[in-house]
Design a protein around this motif. Structure first.
Motif, PDB file in Angstrom:
ATOM      1  N   VAL A  75     -21.785  21.431 -17.349  1.00  0.00           N
ATOM      2  CA  VAL A  75     -20.669  20.625 -17.825  1.00  0.00           C
ATOM      3  C   VAL A  75     -19.659  21.509 -18.541  1.00  0.00           C
ATOM      4  O   VAL A  75     -18.479  21.221 -18.607  1.00  0.00           O
ATOM      5  CB  VAL A  75     -21.200  19.526 -18.776  1.00  0.00           C
TER       6      VAL A  75
ATOM      7  N   GLY B  23     -23.251  19.274 -12.317  1.00  0.00           N
ATOM      8  CA  GLY B  23     -24.122  18.793 -13.382  1.00  0.00           C
ATOM      9  C   GLY B  23     -23.361  17.864 -14.295  1.00  0.00           C
ATOM     10  O   GLY B  23     -22.124  17.902 -14.355  1.00  0.00           O
TER      11      GLY B  23
ATOM     12  N   PRO C   9     -16.120  21.903 -10.576  1.00  0.00           N
ATOM     13  CA  PRO C   9     -16.734  23.218 -10.368  1.00  0.00           C
ATOM     14  C   PRO C   9     -17.773  23.173  -9.261  1.00  0.00           C
ATOM     15  O   PRO C   9     -18.290  22.103  -8.923  1.00  0.00           O
ATOM     16  CB  PRO C   9     -17.412  23.525 -11.704  1.00  0.00           C
TER      17      PRO C   9
ATOM     18  N   ILE D 298      -9.848  28.999 -18.480  1.00  0.00           N
ATOM     19  CA  ILE D 298     -11.178  28.981 -19.089  1.00  0.00           C
ATOM     20  C   ILE D 298     -11.498  30.382 -19.590  1.00  0.00           C
ATOM     21  O   ILE D 298     -12.095  30.564 -20.641  1.00  0.00           O
ATOM     22  CB  ILE D 298     -12.231  28.511 -18.060  1.00  0.00           C
TER      23      ILE D 298
ATOM     24  N   TYR E 236     -10.632  19.540 -12.448  1.00  0.00           N
ATOM     25  CA  TYR E 236     -11.475  20.623 -11.949  1.00  0.00           C
ATOM     26  C   TYR E 236     -12.858  20.108 -11.581  1.00  0.00           C
ATOM     27  O   TYR E 236     -13.537  19.463 -12.371  1.00  0.00           O
ATOM     28  CB  TYR E 236     -11.585  21.701 -13.038  1.00  0.00           C
TER      29      TYR E 236
ATOM     30  N   PHE F 199     -14.816  12.313 -20.696  1.00  0.00           N
ATOM     31  CA  PHE F 199     -14.041  13.382 -20.067  1.00  0.00           C
ATOM     32  C   PHE F 199     -12.573  12.984 -19.915  1.00  0.00           C
ATOM     33  O   PHE F 199     -11.682  13.812 -20.063  1.00  0.00           O
ATOM     34  CB  PHE F 199     -14.647  13.761 -18.718  1.00  0.00           C
TER      35      PHE F 199
ATOM     36  N   GLU G  61      -1.550  24.652 -24.229  1.00  0.00           N
ATOM     37  CA  GLU G  61      -2.699  23.742 -24.272  1.00  0.00           C
ATOM     38  C   GLU G  61      -2.429  22.389 -23.594  1.00  0.00           C
ATOM     39  O   GLU G  61      -3.331  21.786 -23.034  1.00  0.00           O
ATOM     40  CB  GLU G  61      -3.155  23.525 -25.715  1.00  0.00           C
TER      41      GLU G  61
ATOM     42  N   ARG H 108      -3.438  21.646 -19.937  1.00  0.00           N
ATOM     43  CA  ARG H 108      -4.809  21.295 -19.556  1.00  0.00           C
ATOM     44  C   ARG H 108      -4.925  19.845 -19.095  1.00  0.00           C
ATOM     45  O   ARG H 108      -5.728  19.528 -18.230  1.00  0.00           O
ATOM     46  CB  ARG H 108      -5.753  21.487 -20.739  1.00  0.00           C
TER      47      ARG H 108
ATOM     48  N   ARG I  63     -16.425  31.724 -26.778  1.00  0.00           N
ATOM     49  CA  ARG I  63     -15.486  31.557 -25.677  1.00  0.00           C
ATOM     50  C   ARG I  63     -15.994  32.186 -24.380  1.00  0.00           C
ATOM     51  O   ARG I  63     -15.843  31.627 -23.302  1.00  0.00           O
ATOM     52  CB  ARG I  63     -14.141  32.178 -26.079  1.00  0.00           C
TER      53      ARG I  63
ATOM     54  N   GLU J 105     -18.079  24.119 -17.872  1.00  0.00           N
ATOM     55  CA  GLU J 105     -16.839  24.536 -17.200  1.00  0.00           C
ATOM     56  C   GLU J 105     -15.787  23.447 -17.217  1.00  0.00           C
ATOM     57  O   GLU J 105     -14.607  23.704 -17.381  1.00  0.00           O
ATOM     58  CB  GLU J 105     -17.136  24.945 -15.757  1.00  0.00           C
ATOM     59  N   VAL J 106     -16.256  22.204 -17.016  1.00  0.00           N
ATOM     60  CA  VAL J 106     -15.311  21.095 -17.046  1.00  0.00           C
ATOM     61  C   VAL J 106     -14.748  20.932 -18.458  1.00  0.00           C
ATOM     62  O   VAL J 106     -13.548  20.724 -18.644  1.00  0.00           O
ATOM     63  CB  VAL J 106     -15.985  19.789 -16.581  1.00  0.00           C
ATOM     64  N   LEU J 107     -15.615  21.069 -19.443  1.00  0.00           N
ATOM     65  CA  LEU J 107     -15.163  20.961 -20.830  1.00  0.00           C
ATOM     66  C   LEU J 107     -14.133  22.028 -21.146  1.00  0.00           C
ATOM     67  O   LEU J 107     -13.097  21.768 -21.742  1.00  0.00           O
ATOM     68  CB  LEU J 107     -16.352  21.109 -21.780  1.00  0.00           C
ATOM     69  N   MET J 108     -14.439  23.258 -20.719  1.00  0.00           N
ATOM     70  CA  MET J 108     -13.555  24.367 -21.049  1.00  0.00           C
ATOM     71  C   MET J 108     -12.230  24.264 -20.313  1.00  0.00           C
ATOM     72  O   MET J 108     -11.249  24.869 -20.720  1.00  0.00           O
ATOM     73  CB  MET J 108     -14.232  25.695 -20.716  1.00  0.00           C
ATOM     74  N   SER J 109     -12.217  23.524 -19.190  1.00  0.00           N
ATOM     75  CA  SER J 109     -10.941  23.333 -18.514  1.00  0.00           C
ATOM     76  C   SER J 109     -10.159  22.202 -19.171  1.00  0.00           C
ATOM     77  O   SER J 109      -8.972  22.043 -18.936  1.00  0.00           O
ATOM     78  CB  SER J 109     -11.151  23.057 -17.025  1.00  0.00           C
ATOM     79  N   SER J 110     -10.843  21.396 -20.000  1.00  0.00           N
ATOM     80  CA  SER J 110     -10.176  20.255 -20.617  1.00  0.00           C
ATOM     81  C   SER J 110      -9.687  20.523 -22.033  1.00  0.00           C
ATOM     82  O   SER J 110      -8.742  19.903 -22.497  1.00  0.00           O
ATOM     83  CB  SER J 110     -11.119  19.046 -20.660  1.00  0.00           C
ATOM     84  N   CYS J 111     -10.374  21.410 -22.734  1.00  0.00           N
ATOM     85  CA  CYS J 111      -9.923  21.708 -24.091  1.00  0.00           C
ATOM     86  C   CYS J 111     -10.221  23.158 -24.396  1.00  0.00           C
ATOM     87  O   CYS J 111     -11.020  23.789 -23.717  1.00  0.00           O
ATOM     88  CB  CYS J 111     -10.595  20.782 -25.108  1.00  0.00           C
ATOM     89  N   SER J 112      -9.570  23.679 -25.424  1.00  0.00           N
ATOM     90  CA  SER J 112      -9.765  25.096 -25.743  1.00  0.00           C
ATOM     91  C   SER J 112     -11.151  25.311 -26.335  1.00  0.00           C
ATOM     92  O   SER J 112     -11.767  24.375 -26.839  1.00  0.00           O
ATOM     93  CB  SER J 112      -8.701  25.547 -26.736  1.00  0.00           C
TER      94      SER J 112
ATOM     95  N   MET K 248      -7.449  27.993 -14.627  1.00  0.00           N
ATOM     96  CA  MET K 248      -7.696  26.865 -15.529  1.00  0.00           C
ATOM     97  C   MET K 248      -7.659  27.280 -16.986  1.00  0.00           C
ATOM     98  O   MET K 248      -7.906  26.482 -17.873  1.00  0.00           O
ATOM     99  CB  MET K 248      -9.094  26.293 -15.257  1.00  0.00           C
TER     100      MET K 248
ATOM    101  N   LEU L 144     -10.850  13.367 -23.163  1.00  0.00           N
ATOM    102  CA  LEU L 144     -10.638  14.789 -23.426  1.00  0.00           C
ATOM    103  C   LEU L 144      -9.390  15.303 -22.714  1.00  0.00           C
ATOM    104  O   LEU L 144      -8.821  16.320 -23.081  1.00  0.00           O
ATOM    105  CB  LEU L 144     -11.838  15.601 -22.940  1.00  0.00           C
ATOM    106  N   LYS L 145      -9.004  14.586 -21.660  1.00  0.00           N
ATOM    107  CA  LYS L 145      -7.779  14.958 -20.938  1.00  0.00           C
ATOM    108  C   LYS L 145      -6.585  14.195 -21.493  1.00  0.00           C
ATOM    109  O   LYS L 145      -5.546  14.088 -20.852  1.00  0.00           O
ATOM    110  CB  LYS L 145      -7.927  14.642 -19.454  1.00  0.00           C
TER     111      LYS L 145
END
Lengths: 299, 416
Positions: free
Chosen positions: B229, A83, A79, A52, A77, A97, A69, A72, B394, B231-238, A50, A100-101
């Motif tokens: 959250v 949460g 996880p 990350i 995803y 979210f 980028e 993405r 990061r 992890e989801v954020l980091m998979s969506s943007c840098s 991903m 953000l995509k």
């Protein structure tokens, strides 16, 4: 061309090699099982896929091209550790979210309503997330992972915490996604679920790939000398029966391999004297027993 | 960068709507104003009833003039005397202690406010005892001591053979009439107090903004870490977008709060005619403000992202606050001589530049050379700090459980 290729990934932390030379290929329209015991390196692998975290060595390609980028927006995803923002409203959270995509707010809202309806959560759209039950929160997270219609979806233990009705709903949606040509990576400890859903599997242990390939092909590799047994009575004697190897014993079922010292007929006769046999089937081993065989002694 | 703005928008909108934010927004000015206004209102409020002051006059010649003066000088709004003296009689054997005991009992009984003990030797003494349950009532004690002094002075002058009319003239009271001046342009700019005031306001604003947004930053990172959250954020943007978005959004929040309060503040200061700095100075201050603010934000991110428990977050923010408060502690000695070499040197240290300049600019604008060099140093340090913070953020944002040591943080900096 594969949807996703991970090529010789390696990640090292302060004192451990978390992932060591892992390569995988996932095609569109395929459910790919990423299996392995706790701490095998699954999450680290997923995080590298991903983008990350950056791998120390190796490369991830999406649709044949190195990661950039914009890729993405094509990833979804879920996880393993769940949460959400607790204090925020359900719809707002989902829309955030989704935007953000790369989705527009209007489109995100429209799809959010559709998905909330499908998961029977429409009544809660303006509630705070913390007011929802755990299972419902999990459904919301699943919605977040697929609302932007990603080409590649990575789901880490998606079924845990869901009741049977919702498990079936989720399974149906996964199969739909598959039919629509999406690539799904499914990470789990639940071998039965993996067995039912996956087309391909990759078993990781201690950061290394120990087994990979198509599900049926992998099973065949382990031969057809495995017995699936269903019975009434006390099965504890089974471990002492000659030629019964790699026994996995439950209350009324058991699975074992037949060793070289005696044939299936002999064993069946011996068992039938002790318990009431309801089913005795000779077939390839279950994923569960393969898993235990490959990594069981290591844990 | 569009994703950074999506993050910023979320951080801003969701927090601006929260009850906690709105409550602080409106409550803070109310608290500040009431702290400023209520005590002085209370202190200047006239008494409702006459206060009875007991007096044990061993000298015998004080009661009468004291009572007369008190009557003349202090009256209640309805015209009744504010203070009434009541003589506490001495017993036939002239025992002071028994008089005191009876005075004590009527004081504690609430019949009188307190009582004075005038010694025989009052004309040569330097002190007079005043007994009361409430010795903290400055107005009463101040008025009594002033009037007593006048009585004694007058008596002394009389014994020197001066004419009573002449004495009255010589000891005439002088009252201060206070007149507030409105501003008239240039004069105020050199006024020390006003210069100090605008520097002070600037520093307080900066301190406030850095502290609130810094704390919000640390908390928001901690929240996303603990609810996973992140992890989801980091998979969506840098990570860069995420960090930038957080800084922009939460600073916006701080600026909103500050802006709202500043409006109230400006309204008040206009009323009291407090001068702020000139437009060019203000612009210059703004540059230092923004750069300095971003530098601190980067430090908060770098220090806050490895944190994974509430206690650690508390610790980190309080350490950082100490660093922030330091220039303000130094401000007074520096204000005495804002053009000293030491101040000039300190102005080039990035962490201190904004506050140092804030103190200097309102008094005397530093040379162009100094301004350009200090801004360049500050700008480069801010960029550098942001880069380092990004590196740490990061990786550290994904760490839960054990906080990484310094050694590990340096390792993070080396990774690509």
């Amino acid at each position: 061309m594969s949807m996703l290729s991970a090529i010789h990934l390696r990640k090292e932390y302060a004192n451990v090699v978390a992932v060591d030379d892992v390569s995988l290929n996932v095609e569109g329209g395929e459910i790919f099982g990423l299996l392995g015991p706790n701490g095998a390196g699954k999450t680290t692998t997923i995080r590298m896929i991903m983008n990350i975290i950056a791998p120390d060595r190796g490369e991830v390609q999406f649709k044949g091209r190195a990661f950039d980028e914009t890729a993405r927006n094509s990833f979804g995803y879920l996880p393993e550790e769940r949460g959400l923002y607790r204090k925020n409203r359900l719809l707002n959270t989902i829309v955030y979210f989704a935007t953000l995509k790369g989705m527009t707010v209007a489109e995100a809202k429209r799809r959010a309503y559709d998905w909330l309806k499908r998961f029977d959560l429409l009544a809660y759209y303006d509630r705070k997330v913390e007011e929802l039950s755990k299972g419902n929160q999990q459904k919301v997270q699943f919605i977040i992972s697929i609302i932007h219609d990603p080409a590649l979806v990575i789901l880490d233990e998606p079924f845990s915490g869901l009741d049977p009705v919702n498990q079936i709903l989720l399974k149906d949606i996964l199969l739909e996604l598959k039919q629509r040509g999406k690539a799904l990576i499914f990470s789990t400890h639940m071998m039965e679920q993996a067995e039912k859903l996956c087309d391909k599997i990759c078993l990781i242990s201690k950061g290394k790939v120990v087994l990979e390939g198509g599900l049926s092909e992998v099973k065949q590799r382990f031969g057809t000398n495995t017995v699936q047994l269903e019975f009434d009575g006390d099965g504890s004697f089974l471990s002492k029966v000659r030629s019964v190897e790699h026994l996995i014993l439950y209350e009324n079922t058991a699975e074992f391999e037949i060793g070289s010292q005696s044939g299936p007929g002999e064993i069946l006769r011996e068992i039938a004297q002790r318990v009431n046999v309801k089913r005795f089937e000779l077939r390839e081993p279950s994923l569960q027993s393969i898993f235990l065989k490959m990594v069981g002694h290591e844990g | 960068m569009t994703k950074a703005f999506t993050v910023a928008r979320w951080e801003y909108i969701e927090k601006v709507k929260s009850k906690a934010f709105l409550i602080t927004l409106f409550l803070m000015p109310i608290i500040m104003i009431s702290f400023g206004v209520i005590p002085s209102l209370l202190a200047s409020r006239p008494d409702k009833d006459s206060k009875i002051i007991g007096i044990i006059d061993l000298n015998g010649e004080i009661v009468q003039p004291l009572s007369k003066y008190l009557d003349e000088r202090y009256k209640l709004p309805d015209g009744r005397p504010n203070y009434v003296l009541r003589t506490i009689q001495l017993s036939p054997d002239s025992n002071v202690n028994s008089a005191k005991i009876s005075a004590d009992s009527i004081t504690t009984g609430g019949e009188i406010e307190g009582y004075l003990v005038i010694n025989k030797s009052i004309m040569v003494d330097t002190t007079v005892d005043y007994h009361s349950l409430n010795v903290g009532n400055f107005r009463v004690t101040e008025r009594l001591s002033k009037t007593l002094r006048d009585v004694v002075v007058e008596k002394k002058l009389l014994t020197q053979g001066l004419d009573p009319v002449r004495i009255k003239e010589l000891t005439r009271q002088i009252d201060l009439r206070t007149i507030k001046l409105s501003k008239s342009g240039k004069e105020e700019e050199s006024g020390f107090e006003q210069a100090f005031f605008s520097s002070y306001v600037f520093m307080m604003m900066m301190l406030f903004l850095v502290m609130t947004s810094g704390q919000l930053l640390v908390r928001s990172m901690l929240e996303e870490k603990s609810n996973r959250v992140i992890e989801v954020l980091m998979s969506s943007c840098s990570a860069t977008d995420l960090m930038a978005g957080k800084i922009i959004g939460l600073s916006g929040l701080g600026f909103t709060q500050l802006g709202f309060w500043a409006l109230i503040g400006i309204a008040i200061s206009l009323k009291f005619a407090i001068t702020l700095v000139s437009f060019t100075s203000a612009l210059l201050l703004l540059v230092y403000f923004v750069l300095g603010y971003l530098l601190y934000a980067a430090i908060f991110v770098a220090a806050g992202s490895p944190v994974s428990t509430e206690q650690e977050a508390q610790q980190i923010t309080s350490y950082l606050t100490i660093v922030l408060v330091l220039p303000i502690v130094l401000s007074l000695p520096i204000m005495q001589d804002p053009n000293s070499l030491m101040v000039k040197v300190l102005s080039f240290i990035p962490l201190l530049t904004p506050t140092m300049m804030a103190m200097r600019i309102p008094i005397q604008v530093p040379s162009v050379f100094e301004i350009l060099v200090s801004i360049s140093i500050l700008f480069l340090s801010t960029i550098g700090a942001m880069w380092i913070a990004g590196k740490i953020f990061r990786t550290a944002i994904l760490i839960t459980g054990k906080r990484p040591g310094l050694h590990e943080l340096f390792r993070l900096l080396r990774t690509p």
